[in-house]
Design a protein around this motif. Structure first.
Motif, PDB file in Angstrom:
ATOM      1  N   UNK A  72       5.848  -9.643   9.884  1.00  0.00           N
ATOM      2  CA  UNK A  72       4.642 -10.150   9.233  1.00  0.00           C
ATOM      3  C   UNK A  72       3.887  -9.088   8.448  1.00  0.00           C
ATOM      4  N   UNK A  73       4.140  -7.802   8.776  1.00  0.00           N
ATOM      5  CA  UNK A  73       3.523  -6.703   8.021  1.00  0.00           C
ATOM      6  C   UNK A  73       3.939  -6.825   6.563  1.00  0.00           C
ATOM      7  N   UNK A  74       3.114  -6.627   5.569  1.00  0.00           N
ATOM      8  CA  UNK A  74       1.762  -6.067   5.622  1.00  0.00           C
ATOM      9  C   UNK A  74       0.644  -7.119   5.669  1.00  0.00           C
ATOM     10  N   UNK A  75       0.981  -8.386   5.894  1.00  0.00           N
ATOM     11  CA  UNK A  75      -0.072  -9.414   5.840  1.00  0.00           C
ATOM     12  C   UNK A  75      -0.733  -9.587   7.207  1.00  0.00           C
ATOM     13  N   UNK A  76      -0.032 -10.242   8.143  1.00  0.00           N
ATOM     14  CA  UNK A  76      -0.613 -10.392   9.478  1.00  0.00           C
ATOM     15  C   UNK A  76       0.507 -10.238  10.495  1.00  0.00           C
ATOM     16  N   UNK A  77       0.198  -9.647  11.598  1.00  0.00           N
ATOM     17  CA  UNK A  77       1.220  -9.361  12.607  1.00  0.00           C
ATOM     18  C   UNK A  77       0.554  -9.215  13.957  1.00  0.00           C
TER      19      UNK A  77
ATOM     20  N   UNK B 180       9.004  -8.481  -2.485  1.00  0.00           N
ATOM     21  CA  UNK B 180       7.890  -8.689  -1.556  1.00  0.00           C
ATOM     22  C   UNK B 180       6.708  -7.795  -1.853  1.00  0.00           C
ATOM     23  N   UNK B 181       5.779  -7.774  -0.930  1.00  0.00           N
ATOM     24  CA  UNK B 181       4.508  -7.081  -1.156  1.00  0.00           C
ATOM     25  C   UNK B 181       4.648  -5.567  -1.033  1.00  0.00           C
ATOM     26  N   UNK B 182       3.689  -4.857  -1.630  1.00  0.00           N
ATOM     27  CA  UNK B 182       3.623  -3.413  -1.455  1.00  0.00           C
ATOM     28  C   UNK B 182       3.157  -3.104  -0.042  1.00  0.00           C
ATOM     29  N   UNK B 183       3.726  -2.058   0.537  1.00  0.00           N
ATOM     30  CA  UNK B 183       3.349  -1.638   1.894  1.00  0.00           C
ATOM     31  C   UNK B 183       2.972  -0.162   1.848  1.00  0.00           C
ATOM     32  N   UNK B 184       2.668   0.380   2.995  1.00  0.00           N
ATOM     33  CA  UNK B 184       2.433   1.821   3.082  1.00  0.00           C
ATOM     34  C   UNK B 184       3.723   2.615   2.912  1.00  0.00           C
ATOM     35  N   UNK B 185       4.872   1.947   2.934  1.00  0.00           N
ATOM     36  CA  UNK B 185       6.162   2.638   2.800  1.00  0.00           C
ATOM     37  C   UNK B 185       7.091   2.221   3.921  1.00  0.00           C
ATOM     38  N   UNK B 186       8.278   1.716   3.554  1.00  0.00           N
ATOM     39  CA  UNK B 186       9.208   1.161   4.552  1.00  0.00           C
ATOM     40  C   UNK B 186      10.360   2.102   4.885  1.00  0.00           C
TER      41      UNK B 186
ATOM     42  N   UNK C  81     -10.378   4.780  -3.256  1.00  0.00           N
ATOM     43  CA  UNK C  81      -9.379   4.594  -2.202  1.00  0.00           C
ATOM     44  C   UNK C  81      -9.381   3.140  -1.749  1.00  0.00           C
ATOM     45  N   UNK C  82      -8.190   2.547  -1.622  1.00  0.00           N
ATOM     46  CA  UNK C  82      -8.110   1.134  -1.225  1.00  0.00           C
ATOM     47  C   UNK C  82      -6.914   0.917  -0.297  1.00  0.00           C
ATOM     48  N   UNK C  83      -6.737   1.849   0.628  1.00  0.00           N
ATOM     49  CA  UNK C  83      -5.642   1.775   1.608  1.00  0.00           C
ATOM     50  C   UNK C  83      -4.292   1.566   0.920  1.00  0.00           C
ATOM     51  N   UNK C  84      -4.127   2.143  -0.265  1.00  0.00           N
ATOM     52  CA  UNK C  84      -2.862   2.031  -0.996  1.00  0.00           C
ATOM     53  C   UNK C  84      -2.625   0.649  -1.575  1.00  0.00           C
ATOM     54  N   UNK C  85      -3.669  -0.201  -1.569  1.00  0.00           N
ATOM     55  CA  UNK C  85      -3.451  -1.581  -2.034  1.00  0.00           C
ATOM     56  C   UNK C  85      -4.177  -1.879  -3.340  1.00  0.00           C
ATOM     57  N   UNK C  86      -4.837  -0.898  -3.910  1.00  0.00           N
ATOM     58  CA  UNK C  86      -5.679  -1.145  -5.077  1.00  0.00           C
ATOM     59  C   UNK C  86      -4.951  -1.157  -6.411  1.00  0.00           C
ATOM     60  N   UNK C  87      -3.624  -1.311  -6.392  1.00  0.00           N
ATOM     61  CA  UNK C  87      -2.854  -1.335  -7.638  1.00  0.00           C
ATOM     62  C   UNK C  87      -2.227  -2.710  -7.828  1.00  0.00           C
ATOM     63  N   UNK C  88      -2.503  -3.342  -8.973  1.00  0.00           N
ATOM     64  CA  UNK C  88      -1.905  -4.653  -9.248  1.00  0.00           C
ATOM     65  C   UNK C  88      -1.031  -4.545 -10.488  1.00  0.00           C
ATOM     66  N   UNK C  89       0.203  -5.002 -10.367  1.00  0.00           N
ATOM     67  CA  UNK C  89       1.085  -5.038 -11.535  1.00  0.00           C
ATOM     68  C   UNK C  89       1.096  -6.483 -12.018  1.00  0.00           C
TER      69      UNK C  89
ATOM     70  N   UNK D 222      12.177  10.184  -1.794  1.00  0.00           N
ATOM     71  CA  UNK D 222      11.859   8.888  -2.407  1.00  0.00           C
ATOM     72  C   UNK D 222      11.415   7.903  -1.331  1.00  0.00           C
ATOM     73  N   UNK D 223      10.354   7.183  -1.649  1.00  0.00           N
ATOM     74  CA  UNK D 223       9.803   6.173  -0.742  1.00  0.00           C
ATOM     75  C   UNK D 223      10.348   4.796  -1.135  1.00  0.00           C
ATOM     76  N   UNK D 224      10.192   3.818  -0.283  1.00  0.00           N
ATOM     77  CA  UNK D 224      10.506   2.415  -0.589  1.00  0.00           C
ATOM     78  C   UNK D 224       9.248   1.633  -0.255  1.00  0.00           C
ATOM     79  N   UNK D 225       8.468   1.298  -1.282  1.00  0.00           N
ATOM     80  CA  UNK D 225       7.120   0.744  -1.026  1.00  0.00           C
ATOM     81  C   UNK D 225       7.107  -0.744  -0.712  1.00  0.00           C
TER      82      UNK D 225
END
Ligand code: AMP
Ligand code: GLY
Length: 425
Positions: free
Chosen positions: A337-342, A222-228, A147-155, A211-214
């Motif tokens: 600023x999400x998902x980086x800093x906010x 832009x970056x992957x998020x938990x879902x927008x 588990x990596x908070x949904x961020x552990x996937x790199x394309x 369907x989600x929009x990640x």
């Protein structure tokens, strides 16, 4: 009956709303909850990983049913802990939650049982992973096992990016011990669909598709998020696709888990990609999706407590699951600023106006009530505004109209949630 819901995000607000609709529930507690959940449940300041305190609270209040749909506590064994304490709980036991907790496990399961997914290799040695990449086709996908908070996937588009990725995941341990093992898999293309199912160990009942929009930005940039944002149903999930998935994926997965001595109970989330070679599994989750739940549950007519009971008791085959013949769109309102800093602590206005709207739900994700009684932001994803309407286009228009009623400093939302619907029109 008395119910304790464990969690405190937008998904939990949607689950809490569904539980509140049940005729069988007299009292709902939520730990830890959030400002929105606090309007329909009594929030208790206990964290989701504090199993002992949660169990003590459940005993003290004589809870009849606990509900958990969050990855960390499920993978950490919250269901087993509650069951050992003699408290009835809806969720997945640790030995089955591994289907989300370990990508290597889920990939090996799919290979063993012939469930369609991307071709892959697993590695525990970074050098071996790097050698393998030198002969692999690009782009390629790297996945930290845990588990990596949904961020552990790199394309990764090219070899250099992929080698850097292996370094980050396996050597620098960017995602901690989640990177002890690495899955390297084939890059697939196609539309993604989320298919959520209730499962009782043997049988499954599928919920309506979504369907989600990640990605953070419009046009899936832009970056992957938990879902927008999300919509339901997905017009791309046709009866033909449904037939293929039932034949090649859903029951096969439930049977495979049972055959492995890991019977799956709870909500099984199939992340699917509709490739030109047919539907394939991108990932499994052991829980409701977030923000898929915010469009799926408002459309469910069946009493959620009846379905949860059937999952626990193994009687899902005798339970009917009914969804309204309508549509829902959820637009996530995030902190700039999400998902980086906010920043956090921004006062949110317009909530009462939104509450007065018909067929609109404002699900709180990252909110809390401050010392002065103001509802303020407390996370990256702040609110999910869901609208129900007879069709997807109307639901989208309504969701965006309603989202405009909300304001806080530096708020951000994508402007194209559900735009894909137009391709189908
Ligand atoms: P996951 O955390 O497994 O859901 O992956 C996050 C996102 O990465 C997915 O929703 C996909 O958009 C993308 N993804 C994951 N695996 C693949 C793959 N094999 N090919 C293409 N995209 C992928
Ligand atoms: N919306 C994606 C997830 O819940 O994993």
């Amino acid at each position: 009956m008395k119910v304790l819901l464990i969690g405190g995000g937008g998904r939990e607000h949607a689950i809490a709303a569904a539980i509140k609709k049940s005729k069988r529930v007299d009292k709902l507690y939520c730990a830890p909850g959030n400002a929105g959940i606090g309007e329909i449940a009594e929030c208790v300041p206990i964290g989701v990983m504090e199993f002992d305190r949660l169990i003590a609270f459940a005993k003290e209040k004589e809870i009849d049913l606990a509900v958990c749909s969050q990855d960390d506590p499920l993978v950490g064994g919250i269901v087993d802990a509650f069951e050992e304490a003699g408290i009835r709980i809806f969720g997945t036991r640790k030995n089955a939650a591994i289907i989300e907790g370990s990508k290597a496990f889920s990939k090996n399961l799919m290979k063993k049982y012939g469930i369609p997914t991307a071709a892959y290799e697993t590695f525990t040695d970074a050098n071996e992973a790097m050698e393998y990449l030198k002969t692999a086709k690009m782009p390629i996908v790297l996945k930290a096992d845990g588990l990596a908070l949904g961020k552990g996937v790199l394309i990764c588009q090219d070899l250099q990016e992929a080698l850097d990725g292996v370094r980050e995941i396996m050597l620098d341990k960017k995602f901690g011990s989640a990177g002890n093992e690495l899955v390297i898999e084939e890059f697939m293309t196609g539309r993604e669909v989320s298919a959520l199912a209730f499962v009782d160990g043997k049988n499954y009942k599928l919920m309506s598709s979504s369907q989600d929009h990640k990605r953070a930005g419009d046009g899936d940039t832009g970056l992957n998020t938990g879902g927008m944002g999300t919509f339901s149903p997905s017009p791309f999930y046709t009866p033909e696709i449904d037939r293929i998935c039932r034949e090649t994926i859903y029951q096969k997965t439930v049977d495979a888990m049972a055959a492995e001595g890991r019977p799956f109970k709870g909500v099984l989330y199939f992340g699917l990609m509709l490739t030109k070679d047919g539907p394939r599994v991108v990932e499994y989750n052991t829980r409701f999706g977030d923000p898929e739940t915010q469009v799926v549950l408002p459309r469910m007519e069946t009493d959620i407590i009846d379905v949860m009971d059937a999952c626990i008791d193994g009687t899902l085959d005798q339970t009917e699951l009914v969804f309204s013949d309508n549509a829902a769109v959820c637009v996530v309102i995030a902190s700039g600023g999400y998902p980086v800093s906010y920043e956090k602590g921004k006062i949110i206005t317009g909530l009462e106006k939104l509450a007065a709207e018909k067929d609109v739900f404002c699900f709180h994700a990252g909110t809390k009530t401050d010392a002065d009684g103001n509802v303020v932001t407390s996370g990256g994803r702040v609110l999910g505004v869901t609208a129900l309407a007879p069709d997807l286009k109307a639901a989208r228009a309504r969701a965006y109209e309603a989202a405009k009623l909300i304001h806080f400093d530096k708020m951000y939302m994508r402007s194209d949630i559900g735009k894909a619907i137009d391709e189908k029109a």
